[in-house]
Design a protein around this motif. Structure first.
Motif, PDB file in Angstrom:
ATOM      1  N   PRO A   1      -7.545   2.090  -7.727  1.00 32.80           N
ATOM      2  CA  PRO A   1      -8.074   1.541  -8.983  1.00 32.80           C
ATOM      3  C   PRO A   1      -7.863   2.525 -10.129  1.00 32.80           C
ATOM      4  O   PRO A   1      -8.027   3.731  -9.962  1.00 32.80           O
ATOM      5  CB  PRO A   1      -9.565   1.345  -8.684  1.00 32.80           C
ATOM      6  CG  PRO A   1      -9.638   1.210  -7.195  1.00 32.80           C
ATOM      7  CD  PRO A   1      -8.558   2.100  -6.663  1.00 32.80           C
ATOM      8  N   LEU A   2      -7.470   2.014 -11.284  1.00 33.09           N
ATOM      9  CA  LEU A   2      -7.201   2.875 -12.423  1.00 33.09           C
ATOM     10  C   LEU A   2      -8.449   3.669 -12.803  1.00 33.09           C
ATOM     11  O   LEU A   2      -9.550   3.144 -12.838  1.00 33.09           O
ATOM     12  CB  LEU A   2      -6.735   2.046 -13.619  1.00 33.09           C
ATOM     13  CG  LEU A   2      -5.363   1.376 -13.482  1.00 33.09           C
ATOM     14  CD1 LEU A   2      -5.045   0.543 -14.710  1.00 33.09           C
ATOM     15  CD2 LEU A   2      -4.274   2.427 -13.263  1.00 33.09           C
ATOM     16  N   GLY A   3      -8.244   4.950 -13.059  1.00 32.87           N
ATOM     17  CA  GLY A   3      -9.343   5.796 -13.480  1.00 32.87           C
ATOM     18  C   GLY A   3     -10.191   6.334 -12.354  1.00 32.87           C
ATOM     19  O   GLY A   3     -11.150   7.071 -12.589  1.00 32.87           O
ATOM     20  N   GLU A   4      -9.871   5.986 -11.110  1.00 35.50           N
ATOM     21  CA  GLU A   4     -10.657   6.456  -9.974  1.00 35.50           C
ATOM     22  C   GLU A   4      -9.838   7.442  -9.146  1.00 35.50           C
ATOM     23  O   GLU A   4      -8.609   7.396  -9.125  1.00 35.50           O
ATOM     24  CB  GLU A   4     -11.089   5.289  -9.088  1.00 35.50           C
ATOM     25  CG  GLU A   4     -12.046   4.328  -9.766  1.00 35.50           C
ATOM     26  CD  GLU A   4     -12.599   3.294  -8.801  1.00 35.50           C
ATOM     27  OE1 GLU A   4     -12.618   3.575  -7.587  1.00 35.50           O
ATOM     28  OE2 GLU A   4     -13.014   2.211  -9.261  1.00 35.50           O
ATOM     29  N   THR A   5     -10.535   8.320  -8.442  1.00 41.18           N
ATOM     30  CA  THR A   5      -9.899   9.249  -7.520  1.00 41.18           C
ATOM     31  C   THR A   5     -10.621   9.194  -6.186  1.00 41.18           C
ATOM     32  O   THR A   5     -11.807   8.836  -6.125  1.00 41.18           O
ATOM     33  CB  THR A   5      -9.937  10.691  -8.054  1.00 41.18           C
ATOM     34  OG1 THR A   5     -11.304  11.079  -8.252  1.00 41.18           O
ATOM     35  CG2 THR A   5      -9.169  10.804  -9.362  1.00 41.18           C
ATOM     36  N   GLY A   6      -9.897   9.521  -5.127  1.00 40.78           N
ATOM     37  CA  GLY A   6     -10.527   9.537  -3.807  1.00 40.78           C
ATOM     38  C   GLY A   6     -10.781   8.177  -3.213  1.00 40.78           C
ATOM     39  O   GLY A   6     -11.561   8.041  -2.271  1.00 40.78           O
ATOM     40  N   THR A   7     -10.131   7.129  -3.753  1.00 39.48           N
ATOM     41  CA  THR A   7     -10.324   5.777  -3.219  1.00 39.48           C
ATOM     42  C   THR A   7      -8.989   5.081  -3.002  1.00 39.48           C
ATOM     43  O   THR A   7      -8.840   3.888  -3.275  1.00 39.48           O
ATOM     44  CB  THR A   7     -11.202   4.929  -4.170  1.00 39.48           C
ATOM     45  OG1 THR A   7     -10.591   4.923  -5.476  1.00 39.48           O
ATOM     46  CG2 THR A   7     -12.601   5.492  -4.271  1.00 39.48           C
ATOM     47  N   ARG A   8      -8.010   5.801  -2.518  1.00 42.01           N
ATOM     48  CA  ARG A   8      -6.716   5.193  -2.239  1.00 42.01           C
ATOM     49  C   ARG A   8      -6.812   4.278  -1.026  1.00 42.01           C
ATOM     50  O   ARG A   8      -7.460   4.611  -0.031  1.00 42.01           O
ATOM     51  CB  ARG A   8      -5.671   6.280  -1.996  1.00 42.01           C
ATOM     52  CG  ARG A   8      -5.305   7.087  -3.220  1.00 42.01           C
ATOM     53  CD  ARG A   8      -4.507   8.329  -2.891  1.00 42.01           C
ATOM     54  NE  ARG A   8      -5.348   9.344  -2.256  1.00 42.01           N
ATOM     55  CZ  ARG A   8      -4.960  10.589  -1.992  1.00 42.01           C
ATOM     56  NH1 ARG A   8      -3.719  10.962  -2.296  1.00 42.01           N
ATOM     57  NH2 ARG A   8      -5.776  11.447  -1.423  1.00 42.01           N
ATOM     58  N   SER A   9      -6.168   3.126  -1.116  1.00 42.32           N
ATOM     59  CA  SER A   9      -6.171   2.156  -0.012  1.00 42.32           C
ATOM     60  C   SER A   9      -4.740   1.850   0.399  1.00 42.32           C
ATOM     61  O   SER A   9      -3.831   1.813  -0.437  1.00 42.32           O
ATOM     62  CB  SER A   9      -6.856   0.850  -0.432  1.00 42.32           C
ATOM     63  OG  SER A   9      -8.207   1.067  -0.770  1.00 42.32           O
ATOM     64  N   VAL A  10      -4.527   1.618   1.695  1.00 47.64           N
ATOM     65  CA  VAL A  10      -3.230   1.174   2.190  1.00 47.64           C
ATOM     66  C   VAL A  10      -3.215  -0.349   2.168  1.00 47.64           C
ATOM     67  O   VAL A  10      -4.112  -1.006   2.719  1.00 47.64           O
ATOM     68  CB  VAL A  10      -2.955   1.700   3.605  1.00 47.64           C
ATOM     69  CG1 VAL A  10      -1.624   1.152   4.124  1.00 47.64           C
ATOM     70  CG2 VAL A  10      -2.924   3.225   3.606  1.00 47.64           C
ATOM     71  N   MET A  11      -2.204  -0.914   1.532  1.00 50.05           N
ATOM     72  CA  MET A  11      -2.077  -2.353   1.331  1.00 50.05           C
ATOM     73  C   MET A  11      -0.829  -2.873   2.034  1.00 50.05           C
ATOM     74  O   MET A  11       0.056  -2.109   2.413  1.00 50.05           O
ATOM     75  CB  MET A  11      -1.971  -2.657  -0.163  1.00 50.05           C
ATOM     76  CG  MET A  11      -2.963  -1.940  -1.049  1.00 50.05           C
ATOM     77  SD  MET A  11      -4.639  -2.585  -0.899  1.00 50.05           S
ATOM     78  CE  MET A  11      -4.423  -4.212  -1.668  1.00 50.05           C
ATOM     79  N   SER A  12      -0.764  -4.187   2.159  1.00 50.31           N
ATOM     80  CA  SER A  12       0.466  -4.835   2.617  1.00 50.31           C
ATOM     81  C   SER A  12       0.661  -6.122   1.845  1.00 50.31           C
ATOM     82  O   SER A  12      -0.295  -6.699   1.300  1.00 50.31           O
ATOM     83  CB  SER A  12       0.416  -5.122   4.115  1.00 50.31           C
ATOM     84  OG  SER A  12      -0.450  -6.194   4.403  1.00 50.31           O
ATOM     85  N   MET A  13       1.899  -6.591   1.790  1.00 52.49           N
ATOM     86  CA  MET A  13       2.190  -7.891   1.195  1.00 52.49           C
ATOM     87  C   MET A  13       3.462  -8.457   1.795  1.00 52.49           C
ATOM     88  O   MET A  13       4.379  -7.714   2.152  1.00 52.49           O
ATOM     89  CB  MET A  13       2.323  -7.806  -0.328  1.00 52.49           C
ATOM     90  CG  MET A  13       3.524  -7.043  -0.819  1.00 52.49           C
ATOM     91  SD  MET A  13       3.909  -7.342  -2.577  1.00 52.49           S
ATOM     92  CE  MET A  13       2.367  -7.074  -3.379  1.00 52.49           C
ATOM     93  N   GLN A  14       3.481  -9.755   1.971  1.00 50.79           N
ATOM     94  CA  GLN A  14       4.684 -10.455   2.380  1.00 50.79           C
ATOM     95  C   GLN A  14       5.557 -10.673   1.154  1.00 50.79           C
ATOM     96  O   GLN A  14       5.068 -11.073   0.091  1.00 50.79           O
ATOM     97  CB  GLN A  14       4.343 -11.798   3.012  1.00 50.79           C
ATOM     98  CG  GLN A  14       3.573 -11.713   4.321  1.00 50.79           C
ATOM     99  CD  GLN A  14       4.412 -11.154   5.442  1.00 50.79           C
ATOM    100  OE1 GLN A  14       3.966 -10.302   6.201  1.00 50.79           O
ATOM    101  NE2 GLN A  14       5.638 -11.627   5.548  1.00 50.79           N
ATOM    102  N   LEU A  15       6.841 -10.424   1.266  1.00 53.51           N
ATOM    103  CA  LEU A  15       7.723 -10.546   0.116  1.00 53.51           C
ATOM    104  C   LEU A  15       7.925 -11.993  -0.327  1.00 53.51           C
ATOM    105  O   LEU A  15       8.356 -12.236  -1.449  1.00 53.51           O
ATOM    106  CB  LEU A  15       9.076  -9.903   0.422  1.00 53.51           C
ATOM    107  CG  LEU A  15       9.058  -8.378   0.589  1.00 53.51           C
ATOM    108  CD1 LEU A  15      10.456  -7.855   0.848  1.00 53.51           C
ATOM    109  CD2 LEU A  15       8.443  -7.700  -0.614  1.00 53.51           C
TER     110      LEU A  15
END
Length: 413
Positions: free
Chosen positions: A253-267
């Motif tokens: 999320p913009l402006g946040e630190t320490g909250t990275r998430s691993v995502m996935s998406m179908q193309l």
């Protein structure tokens, strides 16, 4: 500024060498059993070397030297007796004499095996070749499936763009050209598509490192670029599934630190799905060759965990929490080994570890930032980036080839 951006980004199969060298390991004979073996076979030089190794391992260095001397009296140029005596003399404080004996072992007919062992002990077990050079940076390599080309980001044009390095000719071909920062390429298994991160659709920021990033898809033959993510977040570090139908990436999320998430998406539908738990700090995804498992790093309560997720069951296990901050894990093509970068004693080096968390092995050992290791499609090589020459350049580790005398020359000086 470009250099500082890269520095911040960087911070965020082993094939056994067959030899007849005597070695001790867990569960080997006790000192008394080894001494009995020498008594029963007093002319067995390997038995004496094994006993000497055990004595040195127990801190009985002078008794160890006596055993190595006995072995050398039977076979004056036996390389493993020379090598072990040399290492023991170094432990006793006689560095020059110890290195002289080790060099004699290196110069023996079994010198390649000696070098392989010395390299392992120094944390530099394999031959390393520099692929790029010059005043500009080249970083975040990704193999094409043919094993002959590597996608790379470079600022050689004055701006971060995506290029392709041809290993045979050493030539670089430009793939993207945009005023924004195009970074972190990942080539699909079919070689036609390259995913990358870019700021090309973000609002200008006083600090370029604060610009929002999105994920893009490049069709290599046509050079057509397609934007994939359009979130109110910083999206980066995209990797393909083996079939090329799915992307995994990191979102913050913009402006946040320490909250990275691993995502996935179908193309085919571009619907983002969060794979890691809300509130966790997870990053650096990489997929196994069979598509069933996902590697990532999780920062948790001051610890850096190298994790593996079963994508079908969404079950997560910790591969290792040893060493310091970890980054950029990668599966070997056969799925048995993981390469990763780790910060230990203030510097980043590369390591290999078995998938079950065993047999940790150091690959590089220098004062530079070594990062982003990636296995070649045949599993025999690793490409990585390093600033060991002052700028970030690409290097190739030959996993089937021990280091040369020249590469370890600093040890003998």
């Amino acid at each position: 500024m470009m250099r500082s951006v890269l520095l911040l980004a960087c911070v965020g199969l082993v094939l056994g060498c067959a030899s007849h060298q005597p070695q001790l390991g867990h569960g080997d004979s006790s000192l008394s059993e080894l001494a009995l073996a020498v008594k029963l076979a007093p002319h067995d030089v390997d038995a004496r070397v094994r006993l000497g190794q055990a004595l040195a391992g127990a801190g009985q260095y002078r008794l160890a030297v006596a055993q190595f001397d006995s072995a050398l009296s039977l076979m004056p140029d036996y390389p493993w007796a020379l090598y072990e005596k040399g290492q023991t003399l170094r432990a006793l404080g006689f560095a020059a004499e110890g290195k002289r004996l080790i060099r004699r072992a290196v110069d023996s007919p079994q010198g390649a095996e000696v070098l392989a062992r010395l390299g392992r002990q120094l944390g530099r077990p394999f031959h390393i070749e520099q692929l790029t050079s010059g005043p500009h940076d080249h970083a975040f390599p990704s193999w094409f499936p043919d094993g002959r080309r590597i996608a790379v980001q470079t600022n050689r044009t004055g701006n971060w763009e995506i290029f392709v390095l041809d290993l045979a000719s050493g030539s670089l071909t430009q793939l993207t050209e945009h005023p924004a920062r195009d970074e972190a390429p990942c080539a699909a298994r079919d070689g036609r598509l390259v995913a990358f991160t870019s700021t090309r659709d973000s609002q200008p920021a006083r600090d370029p490192r604060q610009q929002q990033r999105e994920i893009y898809l490049l069709d290599v033959p046509s050079r057509h670029v397609r934007q994939l993510t359009r979130s109110h977040a910083d999206d980066f570090h995209a990797v393909f599934s083996p079939d090329g139908a799915r992307l995994f990436y990191v979102s913050t999320p913009l402006g946040e630190t320490g909250t990275r998430s691993v995502m996935s998406m179908q193309l085919d539908d571009l619907t983002p799905i969060t794979l890691t738990q809300p509130g966790e700090d997870c990053f650096a995804p990489e997929v196994s060759a069979d598509g069933g498992f996902l590697l990532f790093v999780k920062e948790h309560e001051g610890r850096s965990l190298l994790c593996e997720m079963d994508l079908a069951k969404k079950r997560v296990r910790v591969v290792t929490d040893t060493l310091g901050v970890k980054a950029a894990p990668a599966f070997s093509p056969d799925g048995t080994t993981i390469a990763f970068a780790a910060k230990d004693r203030g510097k980043y080096d590369l390591y290999l570890i078995r998938r079950d968390g065993g047999n940790l092995q150091q690959l590089t050992n220098d004062q530079a930032i070594d990062g982003h290791p990636r296995f070649s499609p045949d599993g025999k090589r690793l490409v990585f980036h390093s600033n060991r020459t002052g700028t970030f350049q690409l290097y190739l580790v030959e996993l089937t080839r021990p280091p040369s005398v020249e590469e370890l020359q600093d040890f003998f000086q």
